[in-house]
Write an enzyme that holds these catalytic residues in place. Structure first.
Site, mmCIF file in Angstrom:
data_model
loop_
_atom_site.group_PDB
_atom_site.id
_atom_site.type_symbol
_atom_site.label_atom_id
_atom_site.label_comp_id
_atom_site.label_asym_id
_atom_site.label_seq_id
_atom_site.Cartn_x
_atom_site.Cartn_y
_atom_site.Cartn_z
ATOM 1 N N ARG A 174 -15.448 46.353 18.471
ATOM 2 C CA ARG A 174 -16.664 47.113 19.476
ATOM 3 C C ARG A 174 -16.642 48.838 19.007
ATOM 4 O O ARG A 174 -15.753 48.685 19.652
ATOM 5 C CB ARG A 174 -16.006 46.389 20.613
ATOM 6 C CG ARG A 174 -16.902 47.022 22.299
ATOM 7 C CD ARG A 174 -16.896 45.618 23.229
ATOM 8 N NE ARG A 174 -17.629 46.714 24.273
ATOM 9 C CZ ARG A 174 -17.345 47.635 24.736
ATOM 10 N NH1 ARG A 174 -16.184 47.683 25.040
ATOM 11 N NH2 ARG A 174 -18.420 48.480 25.927
ATOM 12 N N HIS A 189 -23.025 54.442 25.499
ATOM 13 C CA HIS A 189 -21.831 54.374 25.883
ATOM 14 C C HIS A 189 -21.862 55.576 26.378
ATOM 15 O O HIS A 189 -21.171 56.826 26.051
ATOM 16 C CB HIS A 189 -19.802 54.002 25.204
ATOM 17 C CG HIS A 189 -19.389 53.876 25.686
ATOM 18 N ND1 HIS A 189 -18.092 52.092 25.766
ATOM 19 C CD2 HIS A 189 -18.299 54.022 26.691
ATOM 20 C CE1 HIS A 189 -17.682 52.321 26.476
ATOM 21 N NE2 HIS A 189 -17.613 53.465 27.283
ATOM 22 N N GLU A 242 -21.746 49.822 30.808
ATOM 23 C CA GLU A 242 -20.837 50.213 32.536
ATOM 24 C C GLU A 242 -22.401 50.946 32.886
ATOM 25 O O GLU A 242 -21.838 51.465 33.082
ATOM 26 C CB GLU A 242 -19.515 50.477 32.472
ATOM 27 C CG GLU A 242 -18.501 49.909 31.906
ATOM 28 C CD GLU A 242 -17.814 50.340 32.515
ATOM 29 O OE1 GLU A 242 -17.075 51.451 32.589
ATOM 30 O OE2 GLU A 242 -16.209 49.689 32.110
ATOM 31 N N ASN A 275 -16.452 43.824 31.876
ATOM 32 C CA ASN A 275 -15.062 44.560 30.883
ATOM 33 C C ASN A 275 -14.664 44.482 32.640
ATOM 34 O O ASN A 275 -14.811 44.789 33.942
ATOM 35 C CB ASN A 275 -16.139 46.545 31.242
ATOM 36 C CG ASN A 275 -16.755 46.783 30.099
ATOM 37 O OD1 ASN A 275 -16.027 45.796 28.840
ATOM 38 N ND2 ASN A 275 -16.151 47.979 30.009
ATOM 39 N N TYR A 331 -10.536 45.944 35.071
ATOM 40 C CA TYR A 331 -9.106 46.790 35.158
ATOM 41 C C TYR A 331 -8.766 46.549 35.923
ATOM 42 O O TYR A 331 -7.278 45.815 36.193
ATOM 43 C CB TYR A 331 -9.398 47.932 35.102
ATOM 44 C CG TYR A 331 -9.832 48.319 33.140
ATOM 45 C CD1 TYR A 331 -9.318 48.712 32.548
ATOM 46 C CD2 TYR A 331 -11.103 48.459 33.033
ATOM 47 C CE1 TYR A 331 -9.983 48.830 31.343
ATOM 48 C CE2 TYR A 331 -11.719 48.821 32.084
ATOM 49 C CZ TYR A 331 -11.311 49.135 30.986
ATOM 50 O OH TYR A 331 -11.162 49.740 29.555
ATOM 51 N N GLU A 386 -13.919 44.807 27.674
ATOM 52 C CA GLU A 386 -12.475 45.992 27.646
ATOM 53 C C GLU A 386 -11.636 45.191 28.829
ATOM 54 O O GLU A 386 -12.347 44.622 29.845
ATOM 55 C CB GLU A 386 -13.460 47.379 28.406
ATOM 56 C CG GLU A 386 -13.596 47.835 27.514
ATOM 57 C CD GLU A 386 -14.812 48.908 27.920
ATOM 58 O OE1 GLU A 386 -13.539 49.354 28.933
ATOM 59 O OE2 GLU A 386 -15.419 50.164 27.680
#
Ligand code: PNW
Length: 477
Positions: free
Chosen positions: A78, A122, A167, A297, A299, A374
């Site tokens: 990606r 991005h 995002e 994504n 985290y 991600e």
């Protein structure tokens, strides 16, 4: 004690990067300036004044990087296309050299047996478009759709998945709200206009790509969705705080993209900031295009409570300090520090939050395939005397989060793949080169790539498709 877990043969294993974070070569091959060039060259915007001028020099070392991916056994890669590299001013002429760079990269990937997963945006908007208002200007959405159509035409069916945005939450709220990302503006109304124009751009571009490539093309968008917990689950005020963060953080995107409407509560909550008059008749029909896969994504998690207005408000939301909040319109919510452990970003590690997120998405959108686009962690990866990088913390992080994905799959969630962030250490935005997310270390003096232990671990996982058992299995809260 967990047991070993084998993933289906169709599960896509990959790793991810983004153009400005790795490419360098910012003034080469006819590339135009982006908002991140301007921002990173403005004193005080990034840690130590770091810029992406050289980064990992992937612009020159891309063949070597694809060779590393092949050695890893990646099924997919990606990456993002730098808009100003292929269309320097963001409108008008395209740059054949820039397009050739990505065309060659795609060919090299396919030759190595690696599926190209493309992100069109991005965060590196052509500076000329920012000068005309950037994402606060509706016209930017139409320019984006033209750029998307051109790339679809040029790269065509060689691309496995077309992702419009990475995002949009960050692009809108960190770029125009808290100002910690480019273009560094701090105006809540502008941030909400950016939210809408990014959504609109997604819809216009998605339609344009389908028009060029037909219905077989795989269309996606990647969101950073926020898992937010109430400090006191029995407090109605804290639950209301969670609802408000959820609307601004998640509903502002999931609503128009998948439900065809913004949450009505979002308009009410932000009425003192914006009247949302930039939402025109027909926009919501344009925004909703069927998504073949929704990129997620993940985290970390957040914890909030109602803020009474008394005393100092804690803002431990994992964002770099700014006087302005990215949580536009949400003035009565306080972000509380989370219990550890933490990564080097100061983000708490909580793998079960990923299961929770996937399960709740599946409950809300049962027919929507998902993909982890991600997941990863920054740690201090010093080189040991033996010359190796023993990043046990990262291996544990990746292991526990893949276990969390497996638990979600067992619960019936349709998760199609997983991409480690990141393939290489790189320019971590406002943090510059101080944070290292790679499974491959980059020495910024010599640009040498060195596999960390996590890279060897990932290669073994990809070879066996089997996540080994560990002693402390992540527990579901
Ligand atoms: C993502 N937040 O960024 C990006 O897609 C990557 O480019 C980046 O390197 C990676 O995560 C690690 O940070 C985020 O403040 C930046 O919530 C900030 C936030 C979330 C994601």
């Amino acid at each position: 004690m967990s047991t070993a877990r084998t993933f289906a043969p169709s599960f896509l294993w990959g790793s991810a990067t983004a153009a400005y974070q790795i490419e360098g070569g910012v003034a080469e091959g006819g590339r135009g300036p982006s908002i991140w060039d301007t921002f990173s060259h403005t004193p005080g915007r990034t840690l130590d004044g770091d810029t992406g001028d050289v980064a990992d020099d992937h612009f020159h070392l891309w063949r070597q990087d694809v060779a590393e991916m092949k050695r890893l056994g990646l099924g997919a890669y990606r990456f993002s296309i730098s808009w100003p590299r292929v269309q320097p001013g963001g409108s008008g002429d395209f740059n054949a050299d820039g397009i050739a760079f990505y065309s060659n990269l795609v060919d090299e990937l396919i030759g190595a047996g690696i599926a190209p997963v493309v992100t069109l945006y991005h965060w590196d908007l052509p500076q000329e478009l920012e000068d005309a208002g950037g994402w606060t200007n509706r016209d930017t959405a139409y320019r984006f759709a033209e750029y998307a159509a051109k790339m679809a035409h040029e790269l065509g069916s060689r691309v496995s998945v077309w992702t419009t945005f990475n995002e949009p939450w960050c692009a809108a709220y960190l770029g125009y709200g808290s100002g910690v990302h480019a273009p560094g503006r701090t105006n809540g109304a502008d941030a909400l206009a950016a939210v809408h124009h990014l959504n609109l751009a997604h819809g216009l571009a998605g339609r344009a790509i389908r028009e060029v490539l037909g219905d077989d093309t795989k269309l996606s968008i990647t969101l950073n969705l926020h898992v937010t917990r109430p400090d006191d689950p029995t407090s109605a005020a804290d639950l209301e705080a969670v609802r408000r963060i959820d609307d601004v953080g998640n509903g502002a995107f999931l609503g128009p993209l998948l439900d065809g409407a913004y949450p009505a509560t979002l308009f009410a909550d932000t009425a003192h900031v914006s009247d949302w008059s930039f939402v025109l008749d027909g926009d919501l029909d344009l925004i909703r295009v069927p998504l073949d896969v929704l990129g997620v994504n993940y985290y970390s998690t957040g914890r909030v409570r109602h803020f009474s207005g008394e005393g100092e408000r804690s803002q431990a939301d994992g964002h770099r300090d700014s006087d302005a909040s990215p949580w536009v319109g949400v003035d009565d919510v306080e972000f509380l520090p989370q219990p550890g452990p933490y990564t080097e970003m100061g983000w708490n590690i909580e793998a079960p939050g990923l299961t929770e997120l996937l399960v709740s998405l599946h409950a809300a959108y049962p027919d929507q395939p998902l993909m982890i686009t991600e997941n990863g962690a920054a740690f201090d990866d010093s080189v040991a005397p033996d010359g190796r990088i023993h990043d046990a913390g990262r291996v544990a992080y990746l292991h526990d989060h893949l276990e969390a994905v497996g638990v979600a799959i067992d619960a019936g969630v349709d998760v199609r793949g997983y991409f480690v962030w990141s393939l290489l250490d790189n320019f971590e935005w406002a943090y510059g080169y101080s944070k290292r997310f790679g499974i491959i270390r980059v020495d910024y003096d010599t640009l040498t790539r060195t596999w960390k232990d996590s890279a060897y671990w990932y290669r073994e996982l990809l070879r066996t498709r089997t996540l080994p058992a560990i002693e402390s299995a992540p527990t579901l809260s």
